[in-house]
Design a protein around this motif. Structure first.
Motif, PDB file in Angstrom:
ATOM      1  N   LEU A 155      63.847  41.559  88.654  1.00  0.00           N
ATOM      2  CA  LEU A 155      64.723  41.267  87.404  1.00  0.00           C
ATOM      3  C   LEU A 155      64.312  40.703  86.172  1.00  0.00           C
ATOM      4  O   LEU A 155      63.162  39.935  86.384  1.00  0.00           O
ATOM      5  N   PHE A 156      64.709  41.155  85.062  1.00  0.00           N
ATOM      6  CA  PHE A 156      64.012  40.911  83.736  1.00  0.00           C
ATOM      7  C   PHE A 156      64.993  40.272  82.634  1.00  0.00           C
ATOM      8  O   PHE A 156      66.247  40.768  82.908  1.00  0.00           O
ATOM      9  N   HIS A 157      64.466  39.187  82.220  1.00  0.00           N
ATOM     10  CA  HIS A 157      65.635  38.559  81.181  1.00  0.00           C
ATOM     11  C   HIS A 157      64.889  38.328  79.976  1.00  0.00           C
ATOM     12  O   HIS A 157      63.537  37.952  79.958  1.00  0.00           O
ATOM     13  N   VAL A 158      65.608  38.457  78.837  1.00  0.00           N
ATOM     14  CA  VAL A 158      65.024  38.250  77.458  1.00  0.00           C
ATOM     15  C   VAL A 158      66.040  37.382  76.547  1.00  0.00           C
ATOM     16  O   VAL A 158      67.274  37.512  76.615  1.00  0.00           O
ATOM     17  N   SER A 159      65.546  36.362  76.015  1.00  0.00           N
ATOM     18  CA  SER A 159      66.584  35.606  75.083  1.00  0.00           C
ATOM     19  C   SER A 159      65.755  35.564  73.637  1.00  0.00           C
ATOM     20  O   SER A 159      64.785  35.394  73.435  1.00  0.00           O
ATOM     21  N   VAL A 160      66.467  35.804  72.552  1.00  0.00           N
ATOM     22  CA  VAL A 160      66.258  35.982  71.209  1.00  0.00           C
ATOM     23  C   VAL A 160      66.670  35.226  70.402  1.00  0.00           C
ATOM     24  O   VAL A 160      67.910  34.706  70.151  1.00  0.00           O
ATOM     25  N   PRO A 166      71.349  42.130  60.978  1.00  0.00           N
ATOM     26  CA  PRO A 166      71.207  41.926  62.453  1.00  0.00           C
ATOM     27  C   PRO A 166      69.989  42.178  63.052  1.00  0.00           C
ATOM     28  O   PRO A 166      69.199  43.174  62.547  1.00  0.00           O
ATOM     29  N   GLY A 167      69.698  41.717  64.283  1.00  0.00           N
ATOM     30  CA  GLY A 167      68.533  42.198  64.991  1.00  0.00           C
ATOM     31  C   GLY A 167      68.538  42.040  66.557  1.00  0.00           C
ATOM     32  O   GLY A 167      69.813  41.550  66.919  1.00  0.00           O
ATOM     33  N   GLY A 168      67.856  42.579  67.401  1.00  0.00           N
ATOM     34  CA  GLY A 168      67.741  42.398  68.751  1.00  0.00           C
ATOM     35  C   GLY A 168      66.524  42.985  69.310  1.00  0.00           C
ATOM     36  O   GLY A 168      65.726  43.416  68.647  1.00  0.00           O
ATOM     37  N   ILE A 169      66.601  42.958  70.660  1.00  0.00           N
ATOM     38  CA  ILE A 169      65.292  43.371  71.468  1.00  0.00           C
ATOM     39  C   ILE A 169      65.741  44.513  72.571  1.00  0.00           C
ATOM     40  O   ILE A 169      66.834  44.055  73.165  1.00  0.00           O
ATOM     41  N   TRP A 170      64.961  45.563  72.708  1.00  0.00           N
ATOM     42  CA  TRP A 170      65.231  46.538  73.865  1.00  0.00           C
ATOM     43  C   TRP A 170      64.230  46.049  74.961  1.00  0.00           C
ATOM     44  O   TRP A 170      63.105  45.782  74.817  1.00  0.00           O
ATOM     45  N   TYR A 182      71.341  41.964  71.500  1.00  0.00           N
ATOM     46  CA  TYR A 182      71.729  42.298  69.981  1.00  0.00           C
ATOM     47  C   TYR A 182      72.462  40.884  69.319  1.00  0.00           C
ATOM     48  O   TYR A 182      73.121  40.330  70.035  1.00  0.00           O
ATOM     49  N   ALA A 183      71.745  40.527  68.348  1.00  0.00           N
ATOM     50  CA  ALA A 183      72.119  39.383  67.727  1.00  0.00           C
ATOM     51  C   ALA A 183      72.785  39.543  66.354  1.00  0.00           C
ATOM     52  O   ALA A 183      72.149  40.331  65.437  1.00  0.00           O
ATOM     53  N   SER A 184      74.158  39.025  66.253  1.00  0.00           N
ATOM     54  CA  SER A 184      74.726  39.369  64.902  1.00  0.00           C
ATOM     55  C   SER A 184      74.285  38.150  63.739  1.00  0.00           C
ATOM     56  O   SER A 184      73.657  37.313  64.537  1.00  0.00           O
ATOM     57  N   TYR A 185      74.589  38.170  62.776  1.00  0.00           N
ATOM     58  CA  TYR A 185      74.100  37.028  61.762  1.00  0.00           C
ATOM     59  C   TYR A 185      75.142  36.008  61.997  1.00  0.00           C
ATOM     60  O   TYR A 185      76.272  35.860  61.566  1.00  0.00           O
ATOM     61  N   ILE A 186      74.349  34.775  62.309  1.00  0.00           N
ATOM     62  CA  ILE A 186      75.015  33.500  62.363  1.00  0.00           C
ATOM     63  C   ILE A 186      73.829  32.683  61.733  1.00  0.00           C
ATOM     64  O   ILE A 186      72.974  32.052  62.574  1.00  0.00           O
ATOM     65  N   PRO A 187      74.231  32.118  60.316  1.00  0.00           N
ATOM     66  CA  PRO A 187      72.998  31.466  59.899  1.00  0.00           C
ATOM     67  C   PRO A 187      72.928  30.076  60.773  1.00  0.00           C
ATOM     68  O   PRO A 187      73.817  29.379  61.321  1.00  0.00           O
ATOM     69  N   ALA A 193      70.969  37.226  74.339  1.00  0.00           N
ATOM     70  CA  ALA A 193      70.224  37.302  75.613  1.00  0.00           C
ATOM     71  C   ALA A 193      70.803  38.598  76.356  1.00  0.00           C
ATOM     72  O   ALA A 193      71.813  38.771  76.296  1.00  0.00           O
ATOM     73  N   VAL A 194      69.794  38.912  77.111  1.00  0.00           N
ATOM     74  CA  VAL A 194      70.274  40.152  78.252  1.00  0.00           C
ATOM     75  C   VAL A 194      69.361  40.034  79.312  1.00  0.00           C
ATOM     76  O   VAL A 194      68.142  39.495  79.555  1.00  0.00           O
ATOM     77  N   SER A 195      69.803  40.680  80.454  1.00  0.00           N
ATOM     78  CA  SER A 195      69.023  40.707  81.613  1.00  0.00           C
ATOM     79  C   SER A 195      68.862  41.998  82.117  1.00  0.00           C
ATOM     80  O   SER A 195      69.796  42.900  81.904  1.00  0.00           O
ATOM     81  N   ALA A 196      67.971  42.490  83.077  1.00  0.00           N
ATOM     82  CA  ALA A 196      68.062  43.998  83.492  1.00  0.00           C
ATOM     83  C   ALA A 196      67.556  43.785  84.976  1.00  0.00           C
ATOM     84  O   ALA A 196      66.216  43.215  85.104  1.00  0.00           O
ATOM     85  N   ALA A 197      68.000  44.474  86.127  1.00  0.00           N
ATOM     86  CA  ALA A 197      67.676  44.358  87.352  1.00  0.00           C
ATOM     87  C   ALA A 197      67.210  45.900  87.564  1.00  0.00           C
ATOM     88  O   ALA A 197      67.968  46.817  87.459  1.00  0.00           O
TER      89      ALA A 197
END
Length: 229
Positions: A155-160, A166-170, A182-187, A193-197
């Motif tokens: 199990l993998f998890h990333v928090s950005v 906008p920005g994000g991580i694969w 995927y992060a939308s713009y919130i000043p 955050a996302v996880s993957a098993a």
């Protein structure tokens, strides 16, 4: 015979002396007998007193012996309890050492990691770097790539946190895209955050890439991976 009145003074004195001797002898004998009886009684009392004292001393000695035996028994019981406690503590120490060794072995064999992320990236083909590795069980994460040391379910998890909008991580497995944070713009920051098993075989690699470029990360972003089965 002459009457007492006709006795000469010498005869009277002689008779008086004889009478005194007789009376004195009787008194002396009576007094001697009395003193003898008193002496006998005194000897008996003295003998009785000594015997009584000896009996009393023997009783005291027996009482002391009894008390000494009881205290000796109590001391033996206390000593036995102390020995048993010491033995149990020794076993506890050994158990703790064994448990510590087992825990150490478990920590050595546990596969997983957590790292903080940071940096700025100008290409979506860049691999995002770990800045501070907080945990690295199995030493399978090298600060860039996680390389599978044993087959299993992971199990993998990333928090950005990013300054990019906008920005994000694969999350990637080898060359395969798994999931996207995927992060939308919130000043003033974007957050996601996302996880993957995923099932991994030995040698498979998992890593992170930016969703867009340029891309800049806040230092409290994080990446975690762990073998769950």
């Amino acid at each position: 015979m002459d009457s007492p009145t006709n006795m000469t003074p010498f005869v009277k004195c002689l008779i008086f002396a004889v009478v005194c001797l007789i009376i004195g002898g009787n008194c002396g004998d009576h007094s001697l007998d009395r003193r003898t009886n008193i002496a006998k009684r005194s000897d008996k009392n003295t003998y009785y007193n000594i015997y009584s004292k000896i009996n009393a001393m023997e009783k005291d000695l027996k009482n002391l012996e009894t008390k000494l035996l009881k205290r000796t028994k109590m001391l033996r019981q206390v000593l036995q309890s102390v020995i048993e406690m010491d033995s149990n503590l020794g076993l506890s120490d050994e158990n703790l050492k064994k448990e510590g060794k087992l825990a150490s072995k478990k920590n050595d064999t546990a596969v997983g990691f957590t790292t903080k992320l940071s940096g700025s990236y100008n290409s979506t083909s860049s691999i995002i770097q770990g800045s501070t590795i907080l945990f690295n069980g199995g030493n399978a994460y090298n600060g860039t790539l996680f390389t599978c040391p044993s087959p299993g379910l992971y199990l993998f998890h990333v928090s950005v946190l990013t300054y990019t909008h906008p920005g994000g991580i694969w999350i990637y497995k080898n060359s395969q895209q798994l999931t996207l944070a995927y992060a939308s713009y919130i000043p003033p920051f974007n957050g996601a955050a996302v996880s993957a098993a995923v099932w991994l075989d030995v040698g498979d690699q998992v890593y992170l890439r930016p969703y867009s470029s340029p891309f800049s990360l806040h230092g409290n972003s994080a990446f975690t991976g762990v073998k769950v089965h």
